[in-house]
Design a protein around this motif. Structure first.
Motif, PDB file in Angstrom:
ATOM      1  N   LEU A  25      22.250   1.015 -11.316  1.00 22.49           N
ATOM      2  CA  LEU A  25      23.593   1.595 -12.880  1.00 22.49           C
ATOM      3  C   LEU A  25      22.475   2.027 -13.933  1.00 22.49           C
ATOM      4  N   ASN A  26      21.117   1.974 -13.809  1.00 24.86           N
ATOM      5  CA  ASN A  26      20.656   2.862 -14.905  1.00 24.86           C
ATOM      6  C   ASN A  26      19.059   4.007 -14.156  1.00 24.86           C
ATOM      7  N   ARG A  27      20.065   4.040 -12.879  1.00 25.05           N
ATOM      8  CA  ARG A  27      19.549   5.536 -11.480  1.00 25.05           C
ATOM      9  C   ARG A  27      18.267   5.234 -11.664  1.00 25.05           C
ATOM     10  N   MET A  28      17.603   4.224 -11.342  1.00 25.76           N
ATOM     11  CA  MET A  28      16.730   3.563 -10.814  1.00 25.76           C
ATOM     12  C   MET A  28      15.816   2.715  -9.541  1.00 25.76           C
ATOM     13  N   GLY A  29      15.239   3.240  -8.695  1.00 24.91           N
ATOM     14  CA  GLY A  29      15.137   2.590  -7.402  1.00 24.91           C
ATOM     15  C   GLY A  29      14.041   2.365  -7.239  1.00 24.91           C
ATOM     16  N   SER A  30      13.871   1.503  -6.162  1.00 25.48           N
ATOM     17  CA  SER A  30      12.359   0.813  -6.530  1.00 25.48           C
ATOM     18  C   SER A  30      12.042   1.471  -4.886  1.00 25.48           C
ATOM     19  N   PHE A  31       9.992   1.583  -4.958  1.00 25.01           N
ATOM     20  CA  PHE A  31       9.536   1.798  -3.219  1.00 25.01           C
ATOM     21  C   PHE A  31       8.271   0.175  -3.189  1.00 25.01           C
ATOM     22  N   ASP A  32       8.205   0.668  -1.318  1.00 23.09           N
ATOM     23  CA  ASP A  32       6.929  -0.604  -1.771  1.00 23.09           C
ATOM     24  C   ASP A  32       6.462   0.573  -0.394  1.00 23.09           C
ATOM     25  N   TRP A  33       5.374   0.954  -0.570  1.00 21.25           N
ATOM     26  CA  TRP A  33       4.489   1.820   0.075  1.00 21.25           C
ATOM     27  C   TRP A  33       3.291   1.091   0.579  1.00 21.25           C
ATOM     28  N   ASP A  34       3.406   0.557   1.849  1.00 21.44           N
ATOM     29  CA  ASP A  34       2.039  -0.268   3.263  1.00 21.44           C
ATOM     30  C   ASP A  34       0.949   0.815   3.266  1.00 21.44           C
ATOM     31  N   LEU A  35      -0.210   0.531   2.675  1.00 24.44           N
ATOM     32  CA  LEU A  35      -0.828   1.820   2.831  1.00 24.44           C
ATOM     33  C   LEU A  35      -1.416   1.415   4.526  1.00 24.44           C
ATOM     34  N   ASP A  36      -1.783   1.084   4.531  1.00 24.29           N
ATOM     35  CA  ASP A  36      -2.591   0.057   5.939  1.00 24.29           C
ATOM     36  C   ASP A  36      -1.976   0.802   7.110  1.00 24.29           C
ATOM     37  N   SER A  37      -0.019   0.938   6.903  1.00 30.67           N
ATOM     38  CA  SER A  37       0.219   1.241   7.892  1.00 30.67           C
ATOM     39  C   SER A  37       0.457   3.380   7.641  1.00 30.67           C
ATOM     40  N   GLY A  38       1.146   3.174   6.583  1.00 24.33           N
ATOM     41  CA  GLY A  38       1.554   4.391   5.866  1.00 24.33           C
ATOM     42  C   GLY A  38       3.514   5.082   5.469  1.00 24.33           C
ATOM     43  N   LEU A  39       4.241   3.789   5.767  1.00 26.52           N
ATOM     44  CA  LEU A  39       5.346   4.060   5.350  1.00 26.52           C
ATOM     45  C   LEU A  39       5.477   3.384   4.140  1.00 26.52           C
ATOM     46  N   LEU A  40       6.411   3.713   3.466  1.00 24.80           N
ATOM     47  CA  LEU A  40       6.504   4.392   2.493  1.00 24.80           C
ATOM     48  C   LEU A  40       8.550   3.390   2.408  1.00 24.80           C
ATOM     49  N   HIS A  41       8.671   2.408   2.083  1.00 22.86           N
ATOM     50  CA  HIS A  41      10.486   1.634   1.994  1.00 22.86           C
ATOM     51  C   HIS A  41      10.847   2.068   0.823  1.00 22.86           C
ATOM     52  N   THR A 103      18.606  22.807  -7.539  1.00 24.12           N
ATOM     53  CA  THR A 103      17.656  23.194  -9.090  1.00 24.12           C
ATOM     54  C   THR A 103      16.918  21.766  -9.279  1.00 24.12           C
ATOM     55  N   LEU A 104      15.620  22.048 -10.341  1.00 24.95           N
ATOM     56  CA  LEU A 104      14.718  21.335 -10.033  1.00 24.95           C
ATOM     57  C   LEU A 104      15.642  19.957 -11.463  1.00 24.95           C
ATOM     58  N   CYS A 105      14.455  19.167 -11.350  1.00 22.48           N
ATOM     59  CA  CYS A 105      14.868  18.188 -11.819  1.00 22.48           C
ATOM     60  C   CYS A 105      13.617  17.044 -12.099  1.00 22.48           C
ATOM     61  N   TRP A 106      13.793  16.291 -13.512  1.00 24.76           N
ATOM     62  CA  TRP A 106      12.336  15.831 -13.493  1.00 24.76           C
ATOM     63  C   TRP A 106      12.874  14.490 -13.251  1.00 24.76           C
ATOM     64  N   THR A 107      11.383  13.678 -12.551  1.00 20.91           N
ATOM     65  CA  THR A 107      11.445  12.576 -12.323  1.00 20.91           C
ATOM     66  C   THR A 107      10.527  11.364 -13.152  1.00 20.91           C
ATOM     67  N   HIS A 108      10.483  10.867 -12.762  1.00 15.72           N
ATOM     68  CA  HIS A 108      10.475   9.553 -13.103  1.00 15.72           C
ATOM     69  C   HIS A 108       9.413   8.033 -12.446  1.00 15.72           C
ATOM     70  N   THR A 109       7.814   7.906 -12.187  1.00  9.92           N
ATOM     71  CA  THR A 109       7.361   6.969 -11.079  1.00  9.92           C
ATOM     72  C   THR A 109       6.364   6.074 -12.240  1.00  9.92           C
ATOM     73  N   GLY A 126       6.320   0.170  -6.836  1.00 11.71           N
ATOM     74  CA  GLY A 126       7.047   0.326  -8.061  1.00 11.71           C
ATOM     75  C   GLY A 126       8.707   0.694  -8.351  1.00 11.71           C
ATOM     76  N   ILE A 127       8.718   1.822  -8.705  1.00  4.65           N
ATOM     77  CA  ILE A 127       9.960   2.289  -9.309  1.00  4.65           C
ATOM     78  C   ILE A 127       9.952   3.742  -9.265  1.00  4.65           C
ATOM     79  N   VAL A 128      11.150   4.759  -8.979  1.00  9.88           N
ATOM     80  CA  VAL A 128      11.426   6.276  -8.971  1.00  9.88           C
ATOM     81  C   VAL A 128      12.282   6.065  -9.782  1.00  9.88           C
ATOM     82  N   ARG A 129      12.674   6.811 -10.766  1.00 15.65           N
ATOM     83  CA  ARG A 129      13.948   7.139 -12.017  1.00 15.65           C
ATOM     84  C   ARG A 129      14.495   8.380 -11.968  1.00 15.65           C
TER      85      ARG A 129
END
Length: 688
Positions: A25-41, A103-109, A126-129
């Motif tokens: 609802l707050n236009r905020m998503g999450s991510f999980d970055w596995d550094l060994d495999s390099g995959l970013l969910h 168009t360009l927009c601003w994002t916070h992580t 972490g999160i991105v919004r």
């Protein structure tokens, strides 16, 4: 059994909300970055932030290059690498992203780094919004803050500029030239001052804006300035239609100016109106509350400055009138000499002070030149100066010697009901002979400029300032006698010309000597130049300057006459009289007989001082008629007539009249009502 407490409001079944719902609802998503495999969910809300569909993302960070500009990607990689290498547990950053429409927009992580037991980083969760609205609001706030700061700075800057305004014209110039009015968008201004119930227009708008018949208007007329003065309330006109409807008399005369709005402000000082200010706009519609408050604040500041300026002008006019009344109305022409004089008031204060100058005509073509300075820079100093100038002038005109003139003036000032003292220089000049007798009372030494332009300081003895010499009983003033050659200029001045802020007196004297030496040859232009330097320097003291130059070619006038009083036990006066006689003989073309005349006169003066109780009055003059004759008279108060007698071989007296009889062509004695006069004459050649 229902375990809800009675009276507790019913709650939704899905309360509290799941974190995923809150993030979405707050236009905020999450991510999980596995550094060994390099995959970013990234979850679905995170993909929506990047404007990506699930099929467009393969869990590889490189897939985000479609939405993250290269320069932003480099910056983010550097930020994450620094956090990983530095042992930090989290990081955060704002970066720009590109939507599918370009168009360009601003994002916070915000990311949290998880490490294993050895400290090696394994995952970043972490999160991105979307931060577009957040930064837009922040920018808007900054814009509002900057606008407020600008307006505050505008008021402060205008107020600071007005603080230096001394006259009404200065205030008007500040307003017209101020960048503040340009920032407000005003194209021009009109300003009127309240004078005897009428409004005097002192500043009008752009070229062609003046309305005939409005230079002076009444407060009861249908004009905007009249209205705000009557009501003491600002009037904001927000459109041309508003202006036309509110002021039908004025509008037809100014409608061609393209005015779309106007603000008229009453100028109020000490709870009473002193005028009104109008700001005219050519591309504006309406006024915000902040703009109205700003203009009212400006109006208050302008009113205070105007009141100060009006009071200053009133004091200035009063001071200037008093100063002019105390200084001589005119300086007479001096035969055989050129004279220039100037007075400059101090930059600060009331433009009034105790400095003065004067030229006093004396018998037989002589002239007295005076420069003086009464302590202080106020009306009292000017009043004392006026009295002292008149008294000194009267003593000189009575025929007293320069030393006596100064002593009597000192006694007068001491007996005056004042604590002020004065410095003064009095010079008595005979342009025919060039004899200059000078007395100083605590004043700066004069300068002499030679005919070739070189300048030197005239080192002379002096006494105490006027007033102080009488208080301490030291009324003896040495008389300094010098010869003023044709073309030489005496420069008399007050100390305001040499006392420089931050400089010592000697440095000021060196600068003044250089200015006089390098200044124009013309006497009036030289006086102007000295005053220009004073104006440029803006000192805190007023300045008086008096320049007197002996003419290069001035023929001796027939019947020329010089006179001096020689008191008992006054060797300075005796020396001065000898100097006067020698200079007069040379000027009148009798230098071949100068020694004879000086020796005979010295004998007559000595006899008068030795054989009488009082002093002697020495007069030397040129007689015309049957040939040219130079006559020396020595007058005393004794009725006993001198007689010529033989001194004998061993006598120490009795030789004086024998010497006079041998040196002079003729001599004699004349009885006077209160004494006698012993005289001798010398025949001079017709041409010399």
């Amino acid at each position: 059994m229902d375990d809800r407490v009675a009276g507790t409001p019913s709650l939704p079944d899905d309360w509290p909300a799941h974190p995923d719902l809150s993030l979405a609802l707050n236009r905020m998503g999450s991510f999980d970055w596995d550094l060994d495999s390099g995959l970013l969910h990234m979850d679905e809300p995170a993909l929506e932030v990047f404007d990506l569909r699930p099929g467009e993302y393969d869990k590889r960070p490189t897939s985000l290059a479609l939405r993250v500009p290269a320069d932003e990607a480099v910056r983010l990689d550097h930020l994450v690498s620094e956090a990983l290498k530095g042992g930090r547990n989290d990081y955060g950053a704002y970066f720009r992203r590109t939507r599918s429409d370009g168009t360009l927009c601003w994002t916070h992580t915000q990311g949290f780094i998880r490490r294993d037991g050895t400290g090696r980083p394994r995952r970043i969760i972490g999160i991105v919004r979307d931060a577009t609205q957040e930064l837009a609001d922040s920018t808007a706030r900054r814009t509002v803050d900057e606008e407020r700061r600008r307006r505050t700075s505008l008021v402060e800057g205008t107020t600071a500029a007005l603080a230096h305004a001394r006259t009404v014209q200065d205030v008007t110039d500040v307003l017209k030239n101020s960048q503040g009015l340009a920032h407000l968008g005003a194209t021009s201004l009109v300003m009127g001052l309240l004078e005897s119930g009428r409004i005097h227009l002192v500043a009008d708008g752009p070229e062609g804006a003046y309305v005939p018949g409005t230079r002076f208007t009444r407060t009861d007329e249908d004009y905007p300035m009249s209205e705000v003065i009557r009501t003491l309330t600002p009037r904001f006109i927000e459109s041309a239609e508003d202006f036309a409807a509110s002021y039908p008399v004025l509008w037809p005369h100014i409608s061609h100016l393209g005015i779309t709005a106007a603000a008229y402000l009453p100028l109020i000082a000490q709870a009473r109106p002193i005028g009104a200010l109008g700001l005219l706009y050519g591309n504006k519609a309406g006024f915000t509350a902040d703009e109205r408050n700003l203009l009212v604040a400006l109006g208050s500041s302008i009113a205070q400055s105007l009141q100060r300026a009006m009071l200053y002008e009133q004091e200035h006019d009063l001071a200037q009138g008093l100063q002019q009344a105390m200084l001589p109305r005119r300086i007479p022409e001096v035969a055989g000499a050129q004279v220039a004089f100037r007075y400059r008031s101090a930059r600060l204060g009331r433009d009034i002070g105790g400095d003065w100058y004067d030229i006093i005509p004396l018998p037989n073509g002589r002239v007295g030149a005076v420069i003086g300075d009464v302590q202080g820079h106020d009306t009292h100093a000017a009043a004392v100066m006026g009295q002292l100038r008149i008294v000194l002038r009267a003593y000189a005109a009575e025929g007293h010697s320069p030393a006596t003139v100064m002593a009597r003036a000192s006694v007068f000032l001491h007996e005056l009901d004042t604590e002020r003292f004065a410095t003064c220089t009095y010079a008595e000049v005979d342009p025919t002979t060039g004899v200059l007798q000078l007395v100083r009372a605590g004043h700066v030494e004069p300068l002499v400029r030679e005919a070739d332009g070189s300048c030197r300081r005239l080192t002379t003895e002096g006494g105490l300032p006027l007033g102080l010499s009488a208080e301490f009983g030291q009324l003896e003033y040495p008389v300094n006698t010098v010869d003023l050659d044709p073309g030489q200029t005496v420069v008399l001045y007050t100390d305001g010309l040499v006392e420089l802020p931050g400089e010592d007196f000697d440095e000021g004297m060196r600068l003044l000597t250089a200015m006089v030496s390098e200044g124009p040859q013309d006497l009036q232009r030289l006086a102007d130049r000295l005053c220009e330097v004073v104006d440029e320097r803006g000192g805190d003291d007023d300045v008086a300057v008096l320049l007197l130059r002996r003419s290069a070619a001035y023929p001796p006038h027939p019947g020329g006459r010089l006179q001096q009083h020689v008191a008992q036990n006054d060797p300075e006066a005796l020396t001065s009289s000898r100097h006067m006689i020698r200079a007069a003989v040379r000027a009148w073309g009798a230098k071949d007989r100068a020694d004879e005349v000086e020796l005979a006169a010295d004998e007559l003066i000595t006899n008068a001082l030795i054989h009488t109780d009082g002093g002697a009055i020495v007069t030397i003059r040129m007689l015309t008629g049957s040939g040219r004759r130079l006559r020396v008279d020595v007058e005393d108060r004794s009725s006993a007539l001198p007689r010529r007698r033989d001194a004998g071989d061993s006598g120490v007296s009795g030789r004086g009249l024998m010497l006079v009889d041998r040196l002079a062509d003729t001599w004699g004695v004349e009885s006077r009502g209160n004494g006698k006069s012993v005289w001798c004459e010398f025949v001079l050649p017709d041409r010399f």
